[in-house]
Motif scaffolding. Sequence first.
Motif, PDB file in Angstrom:
ATOM      1  N   THR A 116       0.686  -1.197   0.000  1.00  0.00           N
ATOM      2  CA  THR A 116       0.026  -0.141   0.176  1.00  0.00           C
ATOM      3  C   THR A 116       0.723   1.455  -0.088  1.00  0.00           C
ATOM      4  O   THR A 116       0.702   2.069  -0.696  1.00  0.00           O
ATOM      5  CB  THR A 116      -1.052   0.006   1.299  1.00  0.00           C
ATOM      6  OG1 THR A 116      -1.829  -1.117   1.099  1.00  0.00           O
ATOM      7  CG2 THR A 116      -1.795   1.110   1.184  1.00  0.00           C
ATOM      8  N   LEU A 117       1.754   1.258   0.808  1.00  0.00           N
ATOM      9  CA  LEU A 117       2.916   2.340   0.867  1.00  0.00           C
ATOM     10  C   LEU A 117       3.587   2.493  -0.619  1.00  0.00           C
ATOM     11  O   LEU A 117       4.129   3.495  -0.935  1.00  0.00           O
ATOM     12  CB  LEU A 117       3.828   2.350   1.851  1.00  0.00           C
ATOM     13  CG  LEU A 117       3.409   2.100   3.399  1.00  0.00           C
ATOM     14  CD1 LEU A 117       4.565   1.787   4.273  1.00  0.00           C
ATOM     15  CD2 LEU A 117       2.446   3.288   3.638  1.00  0.00           C
ATOM     16  N   GLY A 118       3.672   1.836  -1.424  1.00  0.00           N
ATOM     17  CA  GLY A 118       4.379   1.847  -2.811  1.00  0.00           C
ATOM     18  C   GLY A 118       3.232   2.463  -3.647  1.00  0.00           C
ATOM     19  O   GLY A 118       3.781   2.575  -4.675  1.00  0.00           O
ATOM     20  N   LEU A 119       2.064   2.665  -3.522  1.00  0.00           N
ATOM     21  CA  LEU A 119       1.304   3.167  -4.460  1.00  0.00           C
ATOM     22  C   LEU A 119       1.309   2.393  -5.681  1.00  0.00           C
ATOM     23  O   LEU A 119       1.709   1.354  -5.795  1.00  0.00           O
ATOM     24  CB  LEU A 119       1.458   4.866  -4.518  1.00  0.00           C
ATOM     25  CG  LEU A 119       1.136   5.751  -3.468  1.00  0.00           C
ATOM     26  CD1 LEU A 119       2.126   5.663  -2.434  1.00  0.00           C
ATOM     27  CD2 LEU A 119       0.828   6.878  -3.932  1.00  0.00           C
TER      28      LEU A 119
ATOM     29  N   HIS B 182      -1.140   5.482  12.129  1.00  0.00           N
ATOM     30  CA  HIS B 182      -0.141   6.605  12.052  1.00  0.00           C
ATOM     31  C   HIS B 182       1.177   6.485  12.616  1.00  0.00           C
ATOM     32  O   HIS B 182       1.373   5.801  13.778  1.00  0.00           O
ATOM     33  CB  HIS B 182      -0.920   7.735  12.735  1.00  0.00           C
ATOM     34  CG  HIS B 182       0.129   9.058  12.627  1.00  0.00           C
ATOM     35  ND1 HIS B 182       0.327   9.856  11.341  1.00  0.00           N
ATOM     36  CD2 HIS B 182       1.135   9.665  13.535  1.00  0.00           C
ATOM     37  CE1 HIS B 182       1.111  10.966  11.798  1.00  0.00           C
ATOM     38  NE2 HIS B 182       1.080  10.755  13.007  1.00  0.00           N
ATOM     39  N   PRO B 183       2.375   6.611  11.999  1.00  0.00           N
ATOM     40  CA  PRO B 183       2.597   7.469  10.674  1.00  0.00           C
ATOM     41  C   PRO B 183       2.506   6.585   9.584  1.00  0.00           C
ATOM     42  O   PRO B 183       3.139   7.291   8.483  1.00  0.00           O
ATOM     43  CB  PRO B 183       3.794   8.287  11.027  1.00  0.00           C
ATOM     44  CG  PRO B 183       4.558   7.337  11.916  1.00  0.00           C
ATOM     45  CD  PRO B 183       3.640   6.537  12.754  1.00  0.00           C
ATOM     46  N   ALA B 184       2.479   5.395   9.663  1.00  0.00           N
ATOM     47  CA  ALA B 184       2.582   4.674   8.340  1.00  0.00           C
ATOM     48  C   ALA B 184       1.754   5.104   7.228  1.00  0.00           C
ATOM     49  O   ALA B 184       2.260   5.060   6.030  1.00  0.00           O
ATOM     50  CB  ALA B 184       2.377   3.079   8.676  1.00  0.00           C
ATOM     51  N   VAL B 185       0.498   5.291   7.421  1.00  0.00           N
ATOM     52  CA  VAL B 185      -0.404   5.678   6.419  1.00  0.00           C
ATOM     53  C   VAL B 185      -1.250   7.159   6.999  1.00  0.00           C
ATOM     54  O   VAL B 185      -1.779   6.897   7.963  1.00  0.00           O
ATOM     55  CB  VAL B 185      -1.408   4.816   5.854  1.00  0.00           C
ATOM     56  CG1 VAL B 185      -0.562   3.734   5.046  1.00  0.00           C
ATOM     57  CG2 VAL B 185      -1.861   3.964   6.967  1.00  0.00           C
TER      58      VAL B 185
ATOM     59  N   ASN C 171       5.160  11.069  -1.199  1.00  0.00           N
ATOM     60  CA  ASN C 171       5.078   9.835  -1.342  1.00  0.00           C
ATOM     61  C   ASN C 171       6.148   9.253  -1.893  1.00  0.00           C
ATOM     62  O   ASN C 171       6.297   8.167  -2.470  1.00  0.00           O
ATOM     63  CB  ASN C 171       3.998   9.653  -2.680  1.00  0.00           C
ATOM     64  CG  ASN C 171       2.476  10.057  -2.100  1.00  0.00           C
ATOM     65  OD1 ASN C 171       2.106   9.570  -1.037  1.00  0.00           O
ATOM     66  ND2 ASN C 171       1.903  10.493  -2.940  1.00  0.00           N
ATOM     67  N   HIS C 172       7.438   9.869  -2.013  1.00  0.00           N
ATOM     68  CA  HIS C 172       8.638   9.181  -2.056  1.00  0.00           C
ATOM     69  C   HIS C 172       9.063   7.758  -1.230  1.00  0.00           C
ATOM     70  O   HIS C 172       8.663   7.782  -0.167  1.00  0.00           O
ATOM     71  CB  HIS C 172       9.695  10.173  -1.873  1.00  0.00           C
ATOM     72  CG  HIS C 172      11.191   9.919  -2.466  1.00  0.00           C
ATOM     73  ND1 HIS C 172      11.848   8.768  -1.995  1.00  0.00           N
ATOM     74  CD2 HIS C 172      11.850  10.375  -3.384  1.00  0.00           C
ATOM     75  CE1 HIS C 172      13.114   8.857  -2.706  1.00  0.00           C
ATOM     76  NE2 HIS C 172      12.928   9.968  -3.606  1.00  0.00           N
ATOM     77  N   PRO C 173       9.328   6.915  -1.987  1.00  0.00           N
ATOM     78  CA  PRO C 173       9.439   5.622  -1.504  1.00  0.00           C
ATOM     79  C   PRO C 173      10.284   5.368  -0.130  1.00  0.00           C
ATOM     80  O   PRO C 173      10.239   4.688   0.746  1.00  0.00           O
ATOM     81  CB  PRO C 173       9.905   4.534  -2.537  1.00  0.00           C
ATOM     82  CG  PRO C 173      10.558   5.768  -3.716  1.00  0.00           C
ATOM     83  CD  PRO C 173       9.711   6.772  -3.521  1.00  0.00           C
ATOM     84  N   ARG C 174      11.533   6.411  -0.330  1.00  0.00           N
ATOM     85  CA  ARG C 174      12.266   6.353   0.880  1.00  0.00           C
ATOM     86  C   ARG C 174      11.765   6.986   2.254  1.00  0.00           C
ATOM     87  O   ARG C 174      11.927   6.308   3.157  1.00  0.00           O
ATOM     88  CB  ARG C 174      13.520   7.246   0.463  1.00  0.00           C
ATOM     89  CG  ARG C 174      14.697   7.075   1.494  1.00  0.00           C
ATOM     90  CD  ARG C 174      15.887   8.159   1.175  1.00  0.00           C
ATOM     91  NE  ARG C 174      16.952   7.721   1.964  1.00  0.00           N
ATOM     92  CZ  ARG C 174      18.376   8.240   1.617  1.00  0.00           C
ATOM     93  NH1 ARG C 174      18.401   9.101   0.825  1.00  0.00           N
ATOM     94  NH2 ARG C 174      19.271   7.771   2.578  1.00  0.00           N
ATOM     95  N   ARG C 175      10.947   7.775   1.820  1.00  0.00           N
ATOM     96  CA  ARG C 175      10.021   8.624   2.917  1.00  0.00           C
ATOM     97  C   ARG C 175       9.010   7.418   3.370  1.00  0.00           C
ATOM     98  O   ARG C 175       8.826   7.371   4.749  1.00  0.00           O
ATOM     99  CB  ARG C 175       9.362  10.088   2.552  1.00  0.00           C
ATOM    100  CG  ARG C 175       8.613  10.421   3.631  1.00  0.00           C
ATOM    101  CD  ARG C 175       8.032  11.812   3.425  1.00  0.00           C
ATOM    102  NE  ARG C 175       7.332  12.305   4.409  1.00  0.00           N
ATOM    103  CZ  ARG C 175       6.673  13.428   4.508  1.00  0.00           C
ATOM    104  NH1 ARG C 175       6.954  14.292   3.380  1.00  0.00           N
ATOM    105  NH2 ARG C 175       5.776  13.919   5.222  1.00  0.00           N
TER     106      ARG C 175
END
Length: 415
Positions: free
Chosen positions: A207-210, A330-333, A257-261
């Motif tokens: 999900t975090l990868g969009l 929070h703060p994951a998503v 949305n940068h993957p590193r962040r």
Amino acid sequence: MREPPPRVEEWTGLYGPVFVEERDLQRLWSLVAARQGPFVTRSGRRLQVLDPGQWNHGRGPDFRDAILEVEGERRHGDVELHLAERDWIRHGHDGDPAFARVGLHVVLFPDAAAAGENSPYPPETLEWLPYLGGDVEGLLEEAGLRSLLADDLPPALAALEGYRAEDRQRWMVAAAGERWERKVALVRRRLAEAEWTAVAHQLLLETLGLKRNRALMHRVALRFPLQQWRAEPDGTAEAAWRWGGEEWTLSGVRPANHPRRRLQDYAAWIRAHPQPWPLDPRERVGPPAGGMAGIVGASALLKRRLPRVAARRRELDLGSAEKTARARFHPAVGGTRFHTWMTDGWLPLLAAAGFHEGAEAWFLWWPGDAPATWPDLARRLELTGPGRPLCNGWFQALLRASEPDYRLPSESSPA
């Protein structure tokens, strides 16, 4: 020459079986080819797609006047796409002058022995599937979403405007139910191969990868298991970022949305919730425990009159559930990405793991990442109105109705 009937292929994707028609393949090419690459063709040449070409809906090559860069040399020509490489000969292209300008043959399933090297028009061949990263499902969904934003709606949705509003809503509830059952079934399949904590770990990172980095995030979750994140969250986030290297897609990605962040946010969440996964499923963050008895499954939802969304949310106290879940993740998503996680990941996972049957809560939940034009589309189909805001169920129904295999019930007839 008669056009061959549309072919459909099935293979196992990142989330289970994927069914694709050649038209889907063409839609993907028009959508993503120019932002992928560089590719390497079968002959070993470096290829960059500068322009995928003009989609040809008639006889002849699938795309006209594409602009390709092969080993630094710019070329203009046509592109033909096939699910199976042998279709180049099966469709009679090997001797057809209409295909003489084809400079690139794009295939998902290669078969060089039957590809037509003896053709008088032998094009470069690109075996495309490895470059799709196993996430064809996500790309197809994005393609379907794009089609909903076009002026010409998918045929099923366009046809719906001629039916009574109550029938239209009933069929859309059924379409959303198909999406729910599919999501739960795919998660259940993953649970058969791994413990639920590992699957949860995978789903949240995906999900975090969009859209652009979801498949790579899946590989990160496998390469860096939960135990490693628990032992050293920050170090693991940095190692995962370095491991992805040049495979990360950064073009068009907003800083937030940068993957590193996103990896750093996941590490911060692991630190804040160390046990277990770090969330105990018995807490049932999602539908409130006190309202569980009133939440029905997909089949029961279809058998009763659809309630007003806002009123039913209040009855189930979903507002409190949303607030609690948002705080716990929070703060994951955050933002609309939180709702995407709840509807694509957490609620289907809880149902697949047997903690609850939450189809109604999933239907009523707030939509995740959706285009700004969707409220207008839902109003146009009379799915929303006073007391009936856009919810995840309508979002999912619109996606299902945009898929190539969706058909209206055979017994339906216009009002």
